[in-house]
Design an enzyme around this catalytic site. Structure first.
Site, mmCIF file in Angstrom:
data_model
loop_
_atom_site.group_PDB
_atom_site.id
_atom_site.type_symbol
_atom_site.label_atom_id
_atom_site.label_comp_id
_atom_site.label_asym_id
_atom_site.label_seq_id
_atom_site.Cartn_x
_atom_site.Cartn_y
_atom_site.Cartn_z
ATOM 1 N N GLY A 46 29.525 59.654 -36.782
ATOM 2 C CA GLY A 46 30.151 59.323 -35.517
ATOM 3 C C GLY A 46 31.655 59.258 -35.686
ATOM 4 N N GLN A 51 40.197 57.079 -33.921
ATOM 5 C CA GLN A 51 40.153 57.378 -35.351
ATOM 6 C C GLN A 51 40.902 58.664 -35.709
ATOM 7 O OE1 GLN A 51 35.685 56.606 -35.622
ATOM 8 N NE2 GLN A 51 36.458 56.008 -37.640
ATOM 9 N N CYS A 97 32.849 52.839 -42.468
ATOM 10 C CA CYS A 97 33.712 53.434 -41.455
ATOM 11 C C CYS A 97 34.686 54.390 -42.110
ATOM 12 C CB CYS A 97 34.466 52.324 -40.728
ATOM 13 S SG CYS A 97 35.520 52.912 -39.394
ATOM 14 N N LEU A 98 34.849 55.552 -41.509
ATOM 15 C CA LEU A 98 35.788 56.545 -42.028
ATOM 16 C C LEU A 98 37.224 56.022 -42.016
ATOM 17 C CD1 LEU A 98 34.283 59.689 -40.295
ATOM 18 C CD2 LEU A 98 34.047 59.045 -42.705
ATOM 19 N N HIS A 139 28.933 50.882 -32.893
ATOM 20 C CA HIS A 139 30.077 50.958 -33.810
ATOM 21 C C HIS A 139 31.209 51.786 -33.187
ATOM 22 C CE1 HIS A 139 31.713 51.413 -38.058
ATOM 23 N NE2 HIS A 139 32.364 52.368 -37.402
ATOM 24 N N GLU A 140 30.860 52.954 -32.641
ATOM 25 C CA GLU A 140 31.889 53.839 -32.073
ATOM 26 C C GLU A 140 32.503 53.252 -30.805
ATOM 27 O OE1 GLU A 140 32.959 55.989 -34.021
ATOM 28 O OE2 GLU A 140 31.221 56.037 -35.339
ATOM 29 N N HIS A 143 35.153 50.814 -31.522
ATOM 30 C CA HIS A 143 36.457 51.430 -31.813
ATOM 31 C C HIS A 143 37.288 51.576 -30.539
ATOM 32 C CE1 HIS A 143 36.645 52.454 -36.033
ATOM 33 N NE2 HIS A 143 35.439 52.991 -36.013
#
Length: 168
Positions: A46, A51, A97-98, A139-140, A143
């Site tokens: 995702g 991000q 997380c990226l 999660h997304e 963000h």
């Protein structure tokens, strides 16, 4: 399409509330295509627009059920996503997380959610999600609110190589 750099903490865009998308134009389509390519290259499951440094309410998720390896993963593109319903049941799970590449954490999330939003062309969509894909969406969407998984985690640690594979 292009792979965009992934923004990492402490970049302030990750803490900013993303703006609602109002124009479904060529720039938005390019952003979505770039986000998909960036997520796949990372690799992740995702990615939210903040991000990649864009404070707009856009997420992409690509997830396949582990039980059915013959079935390709499903790609979701949701613009202006909003969680409109949640289950009473929650469960703990490990997230990464990226944008926070060196940590994972144990986070409590709803087991089932309903998300409303728009597809990449601006048409309304409604998704009923459960399990791991519901976790990814939560999660997304966090963000987009400037919330990171570390804000919700009950415990955070440096991952083992196996744990590092489960990142957004």
């Amino acid at each position: 399409m292009a792979i965009r750099p992934i923004v990492t903490v402490p970049d302030p865009v990750l803490r900013r509330k993303a703006q609602k998308v109002r124009q479904f134009d060529a720039d938005l389509q390019q952003l979505i295509d770039d986000m998909i390519e960036t997520m796949r290259a990372a690799p992740g499951v995702g990615l939210a627009a903040p991000q990649v440094g864009v404070a707009q309410r856009v997420i992409v998720v690509e997830y396949g059920e582990d039980e059915d390896e013959d079935k390709p993963p499903r790609l979701y593109v949701v613009v202006n996503p909003e969680i409109v319903e949640v289950s009473a049941e929650t469960e703990m799970g490990v997230e990464g997380c990226l944008s926070i590449p060196d940590l994972v954490g144990e986070v409590e999330r709803y087991r089932r959610i309903v998300v409303k939003g728009q597809n990449r062309r601006g048409q309304p969509i409604k998704l009923k999600l459960q399990g791991w894909v519901a976790r990814i969406f939560q999660h997304e969407i966090d963000h987009l609110e400037g919330v990171l998984f570390t804000d919700r985690a009950v415990r955070v640690w440096k991952p083992s190589p196996e744990e590092a594979m489960a990142v957004d």
